[in-house]
Design a protein around this motif. Structure first.
Motif, PDB file in Angstrom:
ATOM      1  N   TYR A  83      91.893  33.647 -38.272  1.00 27.62           N
ATOM      2  CA  TYR A  83      91.075  33.214 -37.127  1.00 27.62           C
ATOM      3  C   TYR A  83      91.033  34.319 -36.080  1.00 27.62           C
ATOM      4  O   TYR A  83      89.959  34.637 -35.551  1.00 27.62           O
ATOM      5  CB  TYR A  83      91.647  31.935 -36.505  1.00 27.62           C
ATOM      6  N   TYR A  84      92.183  34.921 -35.808  1.00 26.14           N
ATOM      7  CA  TYR A  84      92.271  35.973 -34.783  1.00 26.14           C
ATOM      8  C   TYR A  84      91.410  37.181 -35.173  1.00 26.14           C
ATOM      9  O   TYR A  84      90.697  37.741 -34.331  1.00 26.14           O
ATOM     10  CB  TYR A  84      93.729  36.390 -34.607  1.00 26.14           C
ATOM     11  N   LYS A  85      91.466  37.573 -36.442  1.00 23.83           N
ATOM     12  CA  LYS A  85      90.679  38.721 -36.902  1.00 23.83           C
ATOM     13  C   LYS A  85      89.184  38.454 -36.764  1.00 23.83           C
ATOM     14  O   LYS A  85      88.416  39.322 -36.322  1.00 23.83           O
ATOM     15  CB  LYS A  85      91.025  39.039 -38.357  1.00 23.83           C
ATOM     16  N   ILE A  86      88.766  37.246 -37.137  1.00 25.67           N
ATOM     17  CA  ILE A  86      87.348  36.874 -37.015  1.00 25.67           C
ATOM     18  C   ILE A  86      86.959  36.833 -35.537  1.00 25.67           C
ATOM     19  O   ILE A  86      85.888  37.325 -35.153  1.00 25.67           O
ATOM     20  CB  ILE A  86      87.085  35.508 -37.686  1.00 25.67           C
TER      21      ILE A  86
ATOM     22  N   LYS B  26      86.392  40.323 -34.221  1.00 25.90           N
ATOM     23  CA  LYS B  26      85.118  40.895 -34.664  1.00 25.90           C
ATOM     24  C   LYS B  26      83.956  40.337 -33.853  1.00 25.90           C
ATOM     25  O   LYS B  26      83.064  41.068 -33.411  1.00 25.90           O
ATOM     26  CB  LYS B  26      84.900  40.595 -36.149  1.00 25.90           C
ATOM     27  N   LEU B  27      83.967  39.021 -33.645  1.00 26.52           N
ATOM     28  CA  LEU B  27      82.887  38.375 -32.881  1.00 26.52           C
ATOM     29  C   LEU B  27      82.917  38.857 -31.435  1.00 26.52           C
ATOM     30  O   LEU B  27      81.879  39.131 -30.838  1.00 26.52           O
ATOM     31  CB  LEU B  27      83.036  36.854 -32.937  1.00 26.52           C
ATOM     32  N   LYS B  28      84.105  38.968 -30.848  1.00 23.06           N
ATOM     33  CA  LYS B  28      84.234  39.422 -29.469  1.00 23.06           C
ATOM     34  C   LYS B  28      83.699  40.844 -29.322  1.00 23.06           C
ATOM     35  O   LYS B  28      82.928  41.146 -28.397  1.00 23.06           O
ATOM     36  CB  LYS B  28      85.696  39.381 -29.028  1.00 23.06           C
ATOM     37  N   ASN B  29      84.076  41.720 -30.251  1.00 23.51           N
ATOM     38  CA  ASN B  29      83.635  43.113 -30.183  1.00 23.51           C
ATOM     39  C   ASN B  29      82.133  43.258 -30.371  1.00 23.51           C
ATOM     40  O   ASN B  29      81.507  44.118 -29.758  1.00 23.51           O
ATOM     41  CB  ASN B  29      84.383  43.958 -31.226  1.00 23.51           C
ATOM     42  N   SER B  30      81.563  42.369 -31.190  1.00 20.48           N
ATOM     43  CA  SER B  30      80.117  42.429 -31.401  1.00 20.48           C
ATOM     44  C   SER B  30      79.354  41.997 -30.171  1.00 20.48           C
ATOM     45  O   SER B  30      78.265  42.494 -29.879  1.00 20.48           O
ATOM     46  CB  SER B  30      79.717  41.569 -32.605  1.00 20.48           C
ATOM     47  N   ILE B  31      79.960  41.065 -29.405  1.00 22.21           N
ATOM     48  CA  ILE B  31      79.333  40.603 -28.158  1.00 22.21           C
ATOM     49  C   ILE B  31      79.501  41.651 -27.071  1.00 22.21           C
ATOM     50  O   ILE B  31      78.591  41.976 -26.315  1.00 22.21           O
ATOM     51  CB  ILE B  31      79.939  39.257 -27.712  1.00 22.21           C
ATOM     52  N   ASP B  32      80.720  42.231 -26.963  1.00 23.35           N
ATOM     53  CA  ASP B  32      81.003  43.255 -25.955  1.00 23.35           C
ATOM     54  C   ASP B  32      80.141  44.505 -26.184  1.00 23.35           C
ATOM     55  O   ASP B  32      79.767  45.190 -25.297  1.00 23.35           O
ATOM     56  CB  ASP B  32      82.478  43.642 -25.988  1.00 23.35           C
TER      57      ASP B  32
END
Length: 319
Positions: A307-310, A313-319
């Motif tokens: 969950y943390y890895k996903i 990835k989602l956080k970095n794609s938004i940032d």
């Protein structure tokens, strides 16, 4: 002045950078018949000197109390004990209010009243919720808070003094995070209604020294606070609220604070170790509610690391 309608309680600890602006905003209120009670909680800077200089020539009745450092809860409790007003208002030493804050709250009729607040960080001001009604029952308000349908902070409220004093409601000493939530819930339990003014009159200042930024893993302490509140509602014959806390409010608080730590770069292993120590995984699993949120929790509990890895990835794609 014999008839004091409102007591404004201001706890202070090392707030020399902010307290002058805070007190000035209180002194310039467009409301008659109120007092200011300032409790200096053992400040080691020159806060006490600034308080005396600011209030020295103030015509508004005021009391300055200096005590050994005992924490914000004890300071607020001293303010309650010293108060003479029919109603109580709390203002933190690094925040400020508009000139109509008290007059927007006071009506002399309802058990509580509420105005809106905004978060201020640097030059950025963020307005929060608005309400669709002028009054709301305390029952409905508590339910909305427990369902996290509103963004609420205890300082938005004006409290009828008799409710606080007659039911011996005080802030619990020694708690760093969440003591104000517990106080507000216990107070609201004994009242009937809340008058609402949809105007922003309180400015909640965010800065590097704010308690919210310095509590670290103590943020998880809100879980114990809500467990205490759940037991309180159970003893006061409100099992609906007790159940809602265990099956919704606590899991949401755990998940929200966990993500706060992840977002702010805390180590995954440290966060999950702390959660394990506090038995938060089991408490998280008790969630009953929105199916989307329930799925998030389920995925996390199945494999926290994945969950943390996903999430990263989602956080970095938004940032």
């Amino acid at each position: 002045m014999d008839n004091i309608k409102v007591s404004v309680i201001v706890p202070v600890y090392n707030a020399s950078k902010y307290i002058s602006k805070t007190l000035d905003s209180i002194i310039t209120q467009d409301f008659d018949s109120f007092e200011i009670i300032v409790i200096d909680d053992g400040s080691s800077d020159n806060s006490l000197e600034i308080i005396h200089n600011t209030l020295n020539e103030c015509e508004i009745p005021n009391k300055i109390i200096h005590q050994e450092n005992s924490g914000v809860s004890v300071a607020r409790n001293v303010g309650i004990d010293e108060s003479k007003g029919d109603y109580l208002v709390f203002i933190d030493a690094d925040d400020y209010v508009s000139s109509n804050h008290i007059s927007s709250l006071y009506n002399g009729k309802t058990d509580f009243s509420l105005t809106l607040y905004a978060k201020k960080e640097g030059s950025k001001i963020t307005n929060l919720d608005k309400y669709s009604q002028d009054t709301i029952s305390t029952h409905d308000f508590i339910k909305m808070e427990l369902n996290m349908e509103i963004t609420f902070n205890f300082f938005q409220l004006m409290y009828k003094s008799d409710i606080i004093k007659n039911n011996n409601i005080r802030f619990t000493p020694g708690i760093v995070y969440g003591e104000d939530t517990e106080f507000a819930h216990k107070a609201l339990n004994y009242g009937e209604n809340i008058a609402i003014n949809n105007e922003v009159t309180y400015f909640y200042v965010q800065h590097s020294q704010s308690a919210i930024n310095t509590t670290e893993y103590k943020r998880f302490g809100i879980v114990e606070i809500f467990e205490n509140i759940a037991e309180f509602y159970k003893q006061n014959n409100k099992p609906e609220f007790s159940h809602l806390i265990i099956t919704s409010r606590i899991p949401k608080a755990i998940f929200g604070n966990m993500n706060f730590f992840f977002y702010n770069g805390y180590d995954f292993n440290e966060v999950t170790a702390k959660m394990d120590e506090l038995n938060l995984f089991e408490k998280l699993s008790k969630y009953q509610g929105d199916s989307k949120f329930k799925l998030k929790i389920k995925l996390f509990l199945l494999n926290p690391k994945l969950y943390y890895k996903i999430w990263r990835k989602l956080k970095n794609s938004i940032d």
